[in-house]
Design a protein around this motif. Structure first.
Motif, mmCIF file in Angstrom:
data_model
loop_
_atom_site.group_PDB
_atom_site.id
_atom_site.type_symbol
_atom_site.label_atom_id
_atom_site.label_comp_id
_atom_site.label_asym_id
_atom_site.label_seq_id
_atom_site.Cartn_x
_atom_site.Cartn_y
_atom_site.Cartn_z
ATOM 1 N N THR A 88 -4.773 5.638 2.422
ATOM 2 C CA THR A 88 -3.973 4.560 1.837
ATOM 3 C C THR A 88 -4.590 4.074 0.522
ATOM 4 O OG1 THR A 88 -5.135 2.873 3.135
ATOM 5 C CG2 THR A 88 -3.105 3.791 4.063
ATOM 6 N N ILE A 89 -3.726 3.708 -0.401
ATOM 7 C CA ILE A 89 -4.125 3.203 -1.716
ATOM 8 C C ILE A 89 -3.314 1.940 -2.000
ATOM 9 C CG2 ILE A 89 -4.181 3.683 -4.191
ATOM 10 C CD1 ILE A 89 -4.292 6.664 -3.493
ATOM 11 N N PRO A 90 -3.947 0.847 -2.338
ATOM 12 C CA PRO A 90 -3.180 -0.373 -2.672
ATOM 13 C C PRO A 90 -2.263 -0.121 -3.872
ATOM 14 C CG PRO A 90 -5.506 -0.889 -2.334
ATOM 15 C CD PRO A 90 -5.406 0.609 -2.377
ATOM 16 N N THR A 91 -1.070 -0.655 -3.820
ATOM 17 C CA THR A 91 -0.129 -0.449 -4.930
ATOM 18 C C THR A 91 -0.617 -1.116 -6.213
ATOM 19 O OG1 THR A 91 1.128 -2.379 -4.157
ATOM 20 C CG2 THR A 91 1.887 -0.210 -3.442
ATOM 21 N N ALA A 92 -1.583 -2.017 -6.092
ATOM 22 C CA ALA A 92 -2.126 -2.676 -7.278
ATOM 23 C C ALA A 92 -3.260 -1.871 -7.910
ATOM 24 C CB ALA A 92 -2.636 -4.075 -6.911
ATOM 25 N N GLN A 93 -3.571 -0.704 -7.349
ATOM 26 C CA GLN A 93 -4.682 0.096 -7.855
ATOM 27 C C GLN A 93 -4.218 1.519 -8.169
ATOM 28 O OE1 GLN A 93 -8.103 -0.002 -5.252
ATOM 29 N NE2 GLN A 93 -7.891 -2.197 -4.867
ATOM 30 N N GLY A 94 -4.980 2.184 -9.030
ATOM 31 C CA GLY A 94 -4.759 3.599 -9.298
ATOM 32 C C GLY A 94 -3.541 3.877 -10.170
ATOM 33 N N ILE A 95 -3.488 5.118 -10.641
ATOM 34 C CA ILE A 95 -2.336 5.553 -11.439
ATOM 35 C C ILE A 95 -1.079 5.580 -10.577
ATOM 36 C CG2 ILE A 95 -1.441 7.359 -12.945
ATOM 37 C CD1 ILE A 95 -4.044 6.030 -13.911
ATOM 38 N N THR A 96 -1.209 6.116 -9.358
ATOM 39 C CA THR A 96 -0.038 6.228 -8.481
ATOM 40 C C THR A 96 0.497 4.859 -8.097
ATOM 41 O OG1 THR A 96 -1.568 6.494 -6.611
ATOM 42 C CG2 THR A 96 -0.632 8.503 -7.571
ATOM 43 N N GLU B 284 0.821 -1.204 0.000
ATOM 44 C CA GLU B 284 0.000 0.000 0.000
ATOM 45 C C GLU B 284 0.862 1.264 0.000
ATOM 46 O OE1 GLU B 284 -2.397 -0.151 3.550
ATOM 47 O OE2 GLU B 284 -0.829 0.732 4.811
ATOM 48 N N LEU B 285 0.267 2.326 -0.504
ATOM 49 C CA LEU B 285 0.839 3.662 -0.433
ATOM 50 C C LEU B 285 -0.028 4.498 0.485
ATOM 51 C CD1 LEU B 285 1.527 4.410 -4.219
ATOM 52 C CD2 LEU B 285 3.235 3.866 -2.478
ATOM 53 N N ARG B 286 0.586 5.479 1.138
ATOM 54 C CA ARG B 286 -0.194 6.416 1.946
ATOM 55 C C ARG B 286 0.122 7.832 1.510
ATOM 56 N NH1 ARG B 286 2.590 9.295 5.684
ATOM 57 N NH2 ARG B 286 4.691 8.582 6.214
ATOM 58 N N VAL B 287 -0.866 8.692 1.602
ATOM 59 C CA VAL B 287 -0.659 10.098 1.259
ATOM 60 C C VAL B 287 0.123 10.753 2.383
ATOM 61 C CG1 VAL B 287 -1.776 12.292 0.739
ATOM 62 C CG2 VAL B 287 -2.790 10.158 -0.090
#
Length: 454
Positions: A202-210, A185-188
């Protein structure tokens, strides 16, 4: 790259192609696209870089004063040997200062032009590849360098970085995402321009452009996010996005993300600028992250990951001052774990460690987000309950005791119940007006309860 290739195909301007291609080369070899260093960069390009940098720190400023030129020349000298040729920079600044002293006509005309000039406006649509990176790059690097000289706190540094980039580039929204607590995961870490506070999101690294950019280490320009299925939107006004990987020593340490209200707002000029500042930015982040980790290690217990005694004492001192000034009360709960020595002697120290970790988990489950939980030492733990009078603290202490009784820990292959804890409660200012008095009162109450229990 692209602009130089175009010029090379047009015979009347073909001689300019090498100058344009080398425009982002740095004297210390850290520029792009070819990593040229020192005198491998043509003299013409090195001179243009100095003049361009001078205009960036003088004519491009929104407010000019009588000291603007002198301050700009001082900024140039700070980058001598980095972006700029030091010998040519010294010659340029000497020439300007001598002209100012002698009131040379050309210098006076330049001053008049400077005072009448307006800073460049930020275009709404795609930026010109020949004008943006070269006119803004130095300002971003310099301002971030100033911040890193004064700030090592990661959260503060991140906030200032996104504000600088948004301010200089005129982007609608900017954020920096860092690796989260979980591997996937990534966090802002910080953001600027968003209508809601997304810090910590938090955004899963498998999702989104980032997530894709972080995983692949490759920048992405999304001309129209409305047609991009990977896009995770937080603002319906956003139409385009640029996500850029921040890479230090071959490792992606974060993602710089910019969003615009306009379709197709980002171009290779923006990618070029991010390439120029990205490595420096990634290095700054890595240093700040290391500092943040060391600071956390110094204030947290390595076994339980709870706050340690030193941090707790700092927080209770702060709460004494705050509550005393506001005329409020607060409480602490002091506890020690029963039979830790027996567990260590019977099952070994790994079992004792597992017991202490499970007690810390039970404590965190039982308290509020604003409460401070710490391992005080050995088998002792303490909880600071801000704005909590004695009756409420007694209820919290019972909740802690009940919660711990429900937890289990592994001792070898056996799943055992926690033997129990002894607790003592003290409330400010009734039981003490200082941190020392409160801790002593809670400790005394704890041992009274322990004696009653036999």
């Amino acid at each position: 790259g692209v602009a130089a290739d175009l010029l090379g195909r047009f015979a009347p301007l073909a001689d300019l192609a090498p100058l344009v291609r080398a425009h982002h080369e740095w004297f210390n070899g850290e520029g792009y696209p070819d990593g040229l260093k020192g005198e491998a960069i043509s003299a013409e390009t090195r001179i243009i870089s100095i003049v361009n940098a001078f205009f960036n720190v003088t004519f491009d400023l929104p407010i000019k004063t009588e000291t603007t030129v002198d301050e700009g020349l001082q900024e140039l000298t700070r980058f001598a040997g980095i972006n700029l040729d030091p010998a040519l920079t010294e010659s340029f600044t000497t020439m300007c200062r001598e002209a100012a002293s002698s009131k040379a006509p050309w210098y006076q005309r330049m001053l008049d032009s400077l005072m009448r000039s307006q800073p460049p406006s930020v275009p709404a649509g795609p930026r010109d590849i020949l004008s943006v990176a070269d006119s803004r790059e130095l300002r971003i690097i310099y301002r971030i360098a100033q911040e890193t000289n004064a700030v090592l706190d990661l959260d503060t540094l991140l906030t200032r970085i996104v504000n600088i980039i948004r301010d200089v580039m005129g982007y609608y929204m900017v954020s920096i995402l860092l690796p989260g607590n979980k591997r996937d995961e990534l966090r802002v870490g910080a953001h600027s321009g968003y209508s809601i506070d997304i810090t910590g999101l938090t955004i899963p690294t498998a999702q989104g452009i980032t997530g894709w950019v972080f995983t692949h280490g490759v920048p992405q320009i999304i001309a129209d996010v409305k047609t991009e299925p990977r896009y995770i939107g937080l603002d319906e006004k956003v139409y385009s996005e640029l996500a850029f990987p921040l890479i230090s020593r071959g490792r992606v340490v974060g993602v710089l993300n910019a969003e615009s209200q306009h379709v197709d707002a980002f171009s290779e000029a923006d990618v070029g600028l991010m390439s120029a500042v990205g490595s420096q930015l990634a290095s700054y982040l890595e240093v700040a992250q290391l500092h943040d980790t060391l600071k956390r290690e110094a204030s947290h217990d390595p076994l339980t990951r709870l706050n340690n005694r030193r941090l707790f004492l700092e927080r209770i001192q702060q709460e004494v001052i705050r509550a005393g000034g506001a005329g409020e009360s607060f409480s602490i709960v002091f506890l020690d774990v029963n039979e830790l020595k027996r567990i260590n002697d019977t099952y070994g120290h790994l079992a004792g460690d597992a017991l202490l970790r499970e007690v810390s988990n039970a404590l965190m489950d039982a308290v509020r987000g604003e409460d401070v939980v710490a391992r005080y030492g050995g088998d002792e733990f303490v909880v600071l309950l801000p704005a909590t009078p004695a009756p409420a603290a007694t209820i919290v202490a019972q909740r802690i005791s009940d919660g711990i009784a429900r937890h289990r820990f592994m001792a070898g292959r056996e799943l055992l119940q926690i033997p129990g804890v002894s607790l003592g409660v003290a409330t400010f200012p009734r039981d003490g007006a200082t941190a020392e008095d409160l801790l002593a009162s809670a400790d005394a109450t704890l041992y009274q309860e322990k004696r009653k229990a036999g």
